[in-house]
Motif scaffolding. Structure first.
Motif, PDB file in Angstrom:
ATOM      1  N   ARG A 118      63.974  74.770 111.247  1.00  0.00           N
ATOM      2  CA  ARG A 118      63.157  74.158 110.498  1.00  0.00           C
ATOM      3  C   ARG A 118      63.774  73.310 109.437  1.00  0.00           C
ATOM      4  O   ARG A 118      64.703  73.727 108.842  1.00  0.00           O
ATOM      5  N   ASP A 149      61.409  70.613 114.236  1.00  0.00           N
ATOM      6  CA  ASP A 149      62.299  71.645 114.653  1.00  0.00           C
ATOM      7  C   ASP A 149      63.552  71.006 115.351  1.00  0.00           C
ATOM      8  O   ASP A 149      63.325  70.201 115.933  1.00  0.00           O
ATOM      9  N   ARG A 150      64.743  71.709 114.986  1.00  0.00           N
ATOM     10  CA  ARG A 150      65.886  71.117 115.174  1.00  0.00           C
ATOM     11  C   ARG A 150      66.737  72.269 115.840  1.00  0.00           C
ATOM     12  O   ARG A 150      66.643  73.441 115.508  1.00  0.00           O
ATOM     13  N   PRO A 151      67.784  72.210 116.718  1.00  0.00           N
ATOM     14  CA  PRO A 151      68.673  73.071 117.147  1.00  0.00           C
ATOM     15  C   PRO A 151      69.322  73.921 116.041  1.00  0.00           C
ATOM     16  O   PRO A 151      69.729  72.955 115.019  1.00  0.00           O
ATOM     17  N   ASP A 152      69.520  74.926 116.096  1.00  0.00           N
ATOM     18  CA  ASP A 152      70.762  75.769 115.023  1.00  0.00           C
ATOM     19  C   ASP A 152      71.904  74.896 115.118  1.00  0.00           C
ATOM     20  O   ASP A 152      72.343  74.704 116.154  1.00  0.00           O
ATOM     21  N   PRO A 153      72.487  74.559 113.897  1.00  0.00           N
ATOM     22  CA  PRO A 153      73.764  73.809 114.098  1.00  0.00           C
ATOM     23  C   PRO A 153      74.964  74.943 114.252  1.00  0.00           C
ATOM     24  O   PRO A 153      74.887  76.110 113.896  1.00  0.00           O
ATOM     25  N   HIS A 154      76.150  74.262 114.596  1.00  0.00           N
ATOM     26  CA  HIS A 154      77.256  74.983 114.720  1.00  0.00           C
ATOM     27  C   HIS A 154      78.532  74.085 114.142  1.00  0.00           C
ATOM     28  O   HIS A 154      78.575  73.054 113.714  1.00  0.00           O
ATOM     29  N   TYR A 182      69.191  75.786 107.914  1.00  0.00           N
ATOM     30  CA  TYR A 182      70.798  76.121 108.006  1.00  0.00           C
ATOM     31  C   TYR A 182      71.366  74.564 107.559  1.00  0.00           C
ATOM     32  O   TYR A 182      70.795  73.607 107.835  1.00  0.00           O
TER      33      TYR A 182
END
Length: 351
Positions: free
Chosen positions: A2, A15-20, A125
């Motif tokens: 979130r 909602d977004r993809p979890d970052p890397h 994150y």
């Protein structure tokens, strides 16, 4: 994950993809993200006036736990609890080499601090440069997050304003605006042994906070100029730190400051201060400090670890951040508003 997204007109939870992480970066699970008047300034700009692309995630004060690092990172490890140093710079000029990225003159185009041009900490994150992360040393993450700006900026402004003045117990320093930064400044000045720390605000509640933190005198704004002159036998204050910077407070600062004094314009208000012969006392230095250096962040964290500094935090959930900004805009937040995106218990007032 979130995240609270600003699109140039409004805030929305997405909602977004979890970052890397990319090279040299780390992913931090956010445990605290401070809210700042600078965020309000960003949100009030016309959509085409931003020097960066929208939308972005706000939040430039951050603390949390490292959960992933790039292969080339050795400065932090997974599991470290860290606070983020926000300013970004070229890394090669003399200011950056000294740790003062806040005054870099050669920042590459497109390089912006998290929350002030790149995605920030109002999310579960955030990706940051690993070498911008400092060990919190066990400080509560909500405290640590606020210290990365509210603490760092106050420390930096005080250091510049008092530079070269070696006898603190004979000095008078005025703090205008006992908000997120101002109440920290009061504590730092008291810790330095300043002779008179005079706190000015329009709010009786905030003045009570300043008194509790050790201010020598607390002054309602409407009577502050005359009171400062009386408390200094007509001489005025050696330094006035204006954490508001409205037209009204800057006029007050010019009337409060002593000959050969310092007016420090720390706030992001829209006021303007005319500076010319006879508009301010002779010898007045007007300073416009910005954020602070990495060594100063380490100093602030060290002071907090020894119990010499504590931010008065009001905690909010990520879902409450928009309402928290509204409270901040109205001056209705005591101390510093800090968002806790991890959904743990919130001990501040609900939005």
């Amino acid at each position: 994950m979130r995240a609270l997204l600003f699109d140039g007109a409004s805030l929305s939870m997405v909602d977004r993809p979890d970052p890397h992480p990319g090279p040299g970066q780390a992913v931090v699970a956010v445990l605290g993200a401070g809210l700042c008047h600078s965020d309000l300034t960003v949100m009030r700009r016309p959509g085409d006036a931003h020097p960066f692309a929208l939308p972005i995630v706000l939040g430039h004060e951050l603390a949390g736990t490292v959960v992933e690092i790039a292969h080339d990172v050795s400065s932090v490890r997974v599991g470290d609890v860290v606070a983020g140093y926000g300013p970004r710079g070229c890394r090669i000029c003399r200011r950056c080499v000294s740790g003062a990225m806040n005054y870099c003159r050669q920042r590459p185009p497109g390089l912006f601090p998290p929350g002030l041009g790149s995605d920030g900490a109002l999310a579960e994150y955030v990706v940051v440069d690993a070498d911008s992360l400092a060990d919190t040393g066990g400080i509560d993450p909500l405290q640590a997050a606020a210290l990365t700006d509210a603490g760092l900026t106050a420390q930096h402004a005080i250091g510049r304003a008092l530079a070269g003045r070696a006898v603190p117990n004979v000095l008078t320093v005025v703090v205008i605006g006992i908000g997120g930064l101002g109440h920290v400044a009061v504590q730092l000045l008291v810790r330095l042994g300043i002779g008179q720390v005079l706190a000015v605000d329009v709010s009786a509640e905030k003045l009570t906070l300043a008194a509790d933190l050790g201010a020598t005198h607390v002054l309602l704004a409407g009577q502050a100029v005359e009171a400062v002159r009386e408390l200094t036998s007509g001489l005025g204050a050696d330094a006035v730190l204006d954490f508001v910077a409205s037209e009204t407070t800057l006029v007050q600062a010019a009337r409060m400051v002593a000959i050969d004094g310092v007016i420090s314009v720390v706030g992001v208000g829209s006021g303007r201060l005319p500076v010319a012969m006879h508009s301010v006392p002779l010898g007045t230095r007007v300073d416009v400090p910005f954020w602070g250096s990495r060594p100063e962040l380490d100093q602030v964290l060290a002071i907090a670890r020894t119990g010499g500094l504590r931010v008065d935090v009001t905690a909010f959930a990520l879902d409450q951040a928009s309402a928290a900004y509204e409270l901040l805009d109205r001056g209705a937040v005591r101390g510093r508003a800090v968002v806790r995106p991890d959904r743990s218990t919130i001990d501040g007032p609900p939005a």
